[in-house]
Design a protein around this motif. Structure first.
Motif, PDB file in Angstrom:
ATOM      1  N   TRP A 176       0.846  -1.201   0.000  1.00  5.88           N
ATOM      2  CA  TRP A 176       0.000   0.000   0.000  1.00  5.88           C
ATOM      3  C   TRP A 176       0.878   1.246   0.000  1.00  5.88           C
ATOM      4  O   TRP A 176       0.566   2.225  -0.663  1.00  5.88           O
ATOM      5  CB  TRP A 176      -0.912   0.019   1.231  1.00  5.88           C
ATOM      6  CG  TRP A 176      -1.931  -1.065   1.381  1.00  5.88           C
ATOM      7  CD1 TRP A 176      -2.154  -1.820   2.501  1.00  5.88           C
ATOM      8  CD2 TRP A 176      -2.904  -1.508   0.426  1.00  5.88           C
ATOM      9  NE1 TRP A 176      -3.178  -2.710   2.306  1.00  5.88           N
ATOM     10  CE2 TRP A 176      -3.667  -2.531   1.038  1.00  5.88           C
ATOM     11  CE3 TRP A 176      -3.210  -1.148  -0.886  1.00  5.88           C
ATOM     12  CZ2 TRP A 176      -4.716  -3.195   0.387  1.00  5.88           C
ATOM     13  CZ3 TRP A 176      -4.246  -1.807  -1.545  1.00  5.88           C
ATOM     14  CH2 TRP A 176      -4.987  -2.809  -0.924  1.00  5.88           C
ATOM     15  N   VAL A 177       1.962   1.196   0.765  1.00  5.46           N
ATOM     16  CA  VAL A 177       2.920   2.303   0.841  1.00  5.46           C
ATOM     17  C   VAL A 177       4.319   1.710   0.761  1.00  5.46           C
ATOM     18  O   VAL A 177       4.654   0.791   1.516  1.00  5.46           O
ATOM     19  CB  VAL A 177       2.772   3.107   2.153  1.00  5.46           C
ATOM     20  CG1 VAL A 177       3.800   4.226   2.216  1.00  5.46           C
ATOM     21  CG2 VAL A 177       1.362   3.673   2.288  1.00  5.46           C
ATOM     22  N   HIS A 178       5.139   2.222  -0.132  1.00  8.81           N
ATOM     23  CA  HIS A 178       6.488   1.689  -0.318  1.00  8.81           C
ATOM     24  C   HIS A 178       7.453   2.337   0.666  1.00  8.81           C
ATOM     25  O   HIS A 178       8.203   3.253   0.322  1.00  8.81           O
ATOM     26  CB  HIS A 178       6.949   1.914  -1.759  1.00  8.81           C
ATOM     27  CG  HIS A 178       6.199   1.095  -2.753  1.00  8.81           C
ATOM     28  ND1 HIS A 178       6.361  -0.257  -2.876  1.00  8.81           N
ATOM     29  CD2 HIS A 178       5.249   1.435  -3.671  1.00  8.81           C
ATOM     30  CE1 HIS A 178       5.566  -0.725  -3.823  1.00  8.81           C
ATOM     31  NE2 HIS A 178       4.879   0.283  -4.315  1.00  8.81           N
ATOM     32  N   PHE A 188       8.444   9.272   7.878  1.00  6.31           N
ATOM     33  CA  PHE A 188       9.306   9.887   6.870  1.00  6.31           C
ATOM     34  C   PHE A 188       8.910  11.346   6.691  1.00  6.31           C
ATOM     35  O   PHE A 188       7.926  11.817   7.278  1.00  6.31           O
ATOM     36  CB  PHE A 188       9.230   9.126   5.535  1.00  6.31           C
ATOM     37  CG  PHE A 188       7.830   8.779   5.089  1.00  6.31           C
ATOM     38  CD1 PHE A 188       7.046   9.677   4.379  1.00  6.31           C
ATOM     39  CD2 PHE A 188       7.295   7.528   5.384  1.00  6.31           C
ATOM     40  CE1 PHE A 188       5.774   9.351   3.973  1.00  6.31           C
ATOM     41  CE2 PHE A 188       6.013   7.191   4.976  1.00  6.31           C
ATOM     42  CZ  PHE A 188       5.250   8.104   4.266  1.00  6.31           C
ATOM     43  N   ASN A 189       9.682  12.083   5.886  1.00  5.11           N
ATOM     44  CA  ASN A 189       9.390  13.495   5.658  1.00  5.11           C
ATOM     45  C   ASN A 189       9.109  13.731   4.182  1.00  5.11           C
ATOM     46  O   ASN A 189       9.056  12.789   3.382  1.00  5.11           O
ATOM     47  CB  ASN A 189      10.540  14.373   6.153  1.00  5.11           C
ATOM     48  CG  ASN A 189      11.876  13.995   5.503  1.00  5.11           C
ATOM     49  OD1 ASN A 189      11.918  13.575   4.347  1.00  5.11           O
ATOM     50  ND2 ASN A 189      12.963  14.157   6.256  1.00  5.11           N
ATOM     51  N   ASP A 190       8.924  14.986   3.816  1.00  2.00           N
ATOM     52  CA  ASP A 190       8.582  15.313   2.431  1.00  2.00           C
ATOM     53  C   ASP A 190       9.630  14.804   1.449  1.00  2.00           C
ATOM     54  O   ASP A 190       9.309  14.283   0.378  1.00  2.00           O
ATOM     55  CB  ASP A 190       8.419  16.825   2.264  1.00  2.00           C
ATOM     56  CG  ASP A 190       7.079  17.327   2.771  1.00  2.00           C
ATOM     57  OD1 ASP A 190       6.164  16.503   2.921  1.00  2.00           O
ATOM     58  OD2 ASP A 190       6.950  18.551   3.007  1.00  2.00           O
ATOM     59  N   ALA A 191      10.913  14.964   1.801  1.00  2.00           N
ATOM     60  CA  ALA A 191      11.980  14.565   0.891  1.00  2.00           C
ATOM     61  C   ALA A 191      12.037  13.048   0.709  1.00  2.00           C
ATOM     62  O   ALA A 191      12.452  12.557  -0.345  1.00  2.00           O
ATOM     63  CB  ALA A 191      13.316  15.075   1.418  1.00  2.00           C
ATOM     64  N   GLU A 193       9.350  10.967   1.113  1.00  2.00           N
ATOM     65  CA  GLU A 193       8.033  10.381   0.852  1.00  2.00           C
ATOM     66  C   GLU A 193       8.009   9.588  -0.458  1.00  2.00           C
ATOM     67  O   GLU A 193       8.346  10.106  -1.522  1.00  2.00           O
ATOM     68  CB  GLU A 193       6.959  11.466   0.792  1.00  2.00           C
ATOM     69  CG  GLU A 193       5.559  10.878   0.586  1.00  2.00           C
ATOM     70  CD  GLU A 193       4.475  11.942   0.596  1.00  2.00           C
ATOM     71  OE1 GLU A 193       3.678  11.964   1.543  1.00  2.00           O
ATOM     72  OE2 GLU A 193       4.431  12.752  -0.353  1.00  2.00           O
ATOM     73  N   PRO A 194       7.583   8.316  -0.397  1.00  2.00           N
ATOM     74  CA  PRO A 194       7.490   7.529  -1.628  1.00  2.00           C
ATOM     75  C   PRO A 194       6.296   7.988  -2.454  1.00  2.00           C
ATOM     76  O   PRO A 194       5.336   8.547  -1.916  1.00  2.00           O
ATOM     77  CB  PRO A 194       7.299   6.103  -1.115  1.00  2.00           C
ATOM     78  CG  PRO A 194       6.663   6.263   0.234  1.00  2.00           C
ATOM     79  CD  PRO A 194       7.228   7.540   0.798  1.00  2.00           C
ATOM     80  N   GLY A 254       3.675   7.605   8.845  1.00  2.00           N
ATOM     81  CA  GLY A 254       3.455   8.376   7.631  1.00  2.00           C
ATOM     82  C   GLY A 254       4.381   9.564   7.525  1.00  2.00           C
ATOM     83  O   GLY A 254       5.436   9.617   8.169  1.00  2.00           O
ATOM     84  N   ASN A 255       3.969  10.533   6.717  1.00  2.00           N
ATOM     85  CA  ASN A 255       4.767  11.725   6.455  1.00  2.00           C
ATOM     86  C   ASN A 255       4.546  12.744   7.573  1.00  2.00           C
ATOM     87  O   ASN A 255       3.506  13.393   7.641  1.00  2.00           O
ATOM     88  CB  ASN A 255       4.369  12.320   5.101  1.00  2.00           C
ATOM     89  CG  ASN A 255       5.276  13.464   4.690  1.00  2.00           C
ATOM     90  OD1 ASN A 255       5.914  14.113   5.520  1.00  2.00           O
ATOM     91  ND2 ASN A 255       5.325  13.740   3.399  1.00  2.00           N
TER      92      ASN A 255
END
Length: 285
Positions: A176-178, A188-191, A193-194, A254-255
Motif C-alpha cells: 500500500w505504501v512503499h 518519513f518526511n517530504d523529501a 516520501e514515496p 506516515g509523512n
C-alpha cells in the motif's frame, strides 16, 4: 455543547495486533508487550458538531467489545475484481449492510425498502501478511476486520452502525505504501516520501466506483488499517484530506511533515510501544 449521550467501549484491536507482531519474536516479548499495552478505554461524546458526530460513529463502528465471529462471504459482492481504464486490477470484497435492499428486484423488496437510503462506508486496509490474490485472506486475517464486519452488518450494537465495508487486497508484488519500516524510524518526511503506490491508487479509483454505484453517504466515509494498512491509512488521509470523515490507523506511520493537512480530520491512532516490527515512532512522530 453538553453531550447527551456517552459511548464507552473497551478497544482491544491495538493490543491484539501488537500480540500478532510480538509473537513473531517469541512469547516472552509478547508478555512484556501485553503488560505495556493494556486494553484502552475510549469514551466518545456525541455532540452537535459535524466532526465529533462523525468520529463518534466511526469509533463506535470500530469498537471491538464483542467476541470475534467469522466473516460471511455471502454478504459480500463476491469474488470481485476491480479493473481501471489502464487494465490494472485489484481484488476486493464489498460487504453490504444487512438492511440494504437495493440489489433486490422491486417485486421482492420489503414494503418499507428505500433502495436509495444512504449508508456510511468503511474502508479496511489489511497488513502485509494478508497480501495475495485469493480475495479472502484480507477479510479473515484478524479480529479487527471480523469485528468491523459484525458492526457494519448490524449484528452488534443493536444494529445502530450499519455501513458498507470495503476490503481490497494488495498483491504480493506491491505494498500500500512503499516504505521499509525495518530500516527506518517508522515515519518519513517530504523529501523521503514515496510516490503513491499502484495498489493504493487503485483503491482510490475503486472507492470512486463504489460511491457511484451504491447509496453511500459521502460525508461518512471512514478508513482504518493495521501495520502496512496503518501506513496506508495515514497515506490515504494525507493524499485525500477532505475525503474521509475520520481515520483509525493501527501500528503504522506516515509523512510527519504533512501533519498540518490532517489537523481537521478526527484520528484515533493506536500503536503498541513494544511493537518489534513497526517502530512506535512512526505514530509518535
Amino acid at each position: 455543547m453538553k453531550a447527551n449521550r456517552i459511548f464507552t467501549y473497551i478497544v482491544t484491536g491495538a493490543r491484539d495486533h501488537l500480540r500478532d507482531h510480538a509473537l513473531s519474536d517469541g512469547p516472552q516479548k509478547w508478555k512484556k508487550a501485553r503488560n505495556r499495552c493494556s486494553t484502552s478505554v475510549l469514551t466518545c461524546l456525541k455532540i452537535d458538531t459535524v466532526s465529533c458526530r462523525a468520529l463518534m460513529v466511526f469509533v463506535c463502528v470500530l469498537a471491538l467489545t464483542n467476541p470475534v465471529l467469522a466473516v460471511n462471504f455471502n454478504r459480500s459482492t463476491g469474488d470481485a475484481l476491480f479493473e481501471d481504464d489502464d487494465g490494472l486490477t485489484l481484488p476486493y470484497r464489498l460487504f453490504k449492510p444487512k438492511s440494504y435492499c437495493g440489489d433486490a428486484a422491486p417485486l421482492f423488496r420489503p414494503k418499507d425498502c428505500d433502495p436509495d437510503h444512504p449508508f456510511p462506508l468503511v474502508l479496511f486496509l489489511h497488513g502485509r501478511g494478508e497480501r495475495g490474490s485469493d480475495n479472502k485472506l484480507q477479510a479473515i486475517g484478524g479480529g479487527h476486520m471480523e469485528n468491523l464486519y459484525q458492526a457494519t452488518q448490524g449484528l452488534t450494537f443493536e444494529g445502530e452502525f450499519e455501513a458498507f465495508l470495503l476490503a481490497p487486497q494488495c498483491p504480493t508484488s506491491d505494498r500500500w505504501v512503499h516504505w521499509d519500516t525495518e530500516s527506518s524510524n517508522g515515519s518519513f518526511n517530504d523529501a523521503e516520501e514515496p510516490p503513491l503506490s499502484q495498489s493504493l491508487h487503485l483503491v482510490f479509483s475503486l472507492l470512486d466506483e463504489v460511491i457511484e454505484n451504491y447509496p453511500i453517504d459521502t460525508s461518512r466515509i471512514y478508513v482504518t488499517g493495521l501495520s502496512m494498512g496503518g501506513y496506508a491509512t495515514w497515506d490515504a488521509i494525507r493524499r485525500r484530506p477532505h475525503f474521509f470523515a475520520a481515520a483509525m490507523p493501527l501500528s503504522g506511520g506516515g509523512n510527519r511533515d504533512q501533519g498540518p493537512l490532517l489537523k481537521d480530520i478526527p484520528i484515533w491512532a493506536y500503536h503498541g510501544i513494544n511493537d518489534p516490527l513497526v517502530p512506535v515512532s512512526g505514530t509518535d512522530a
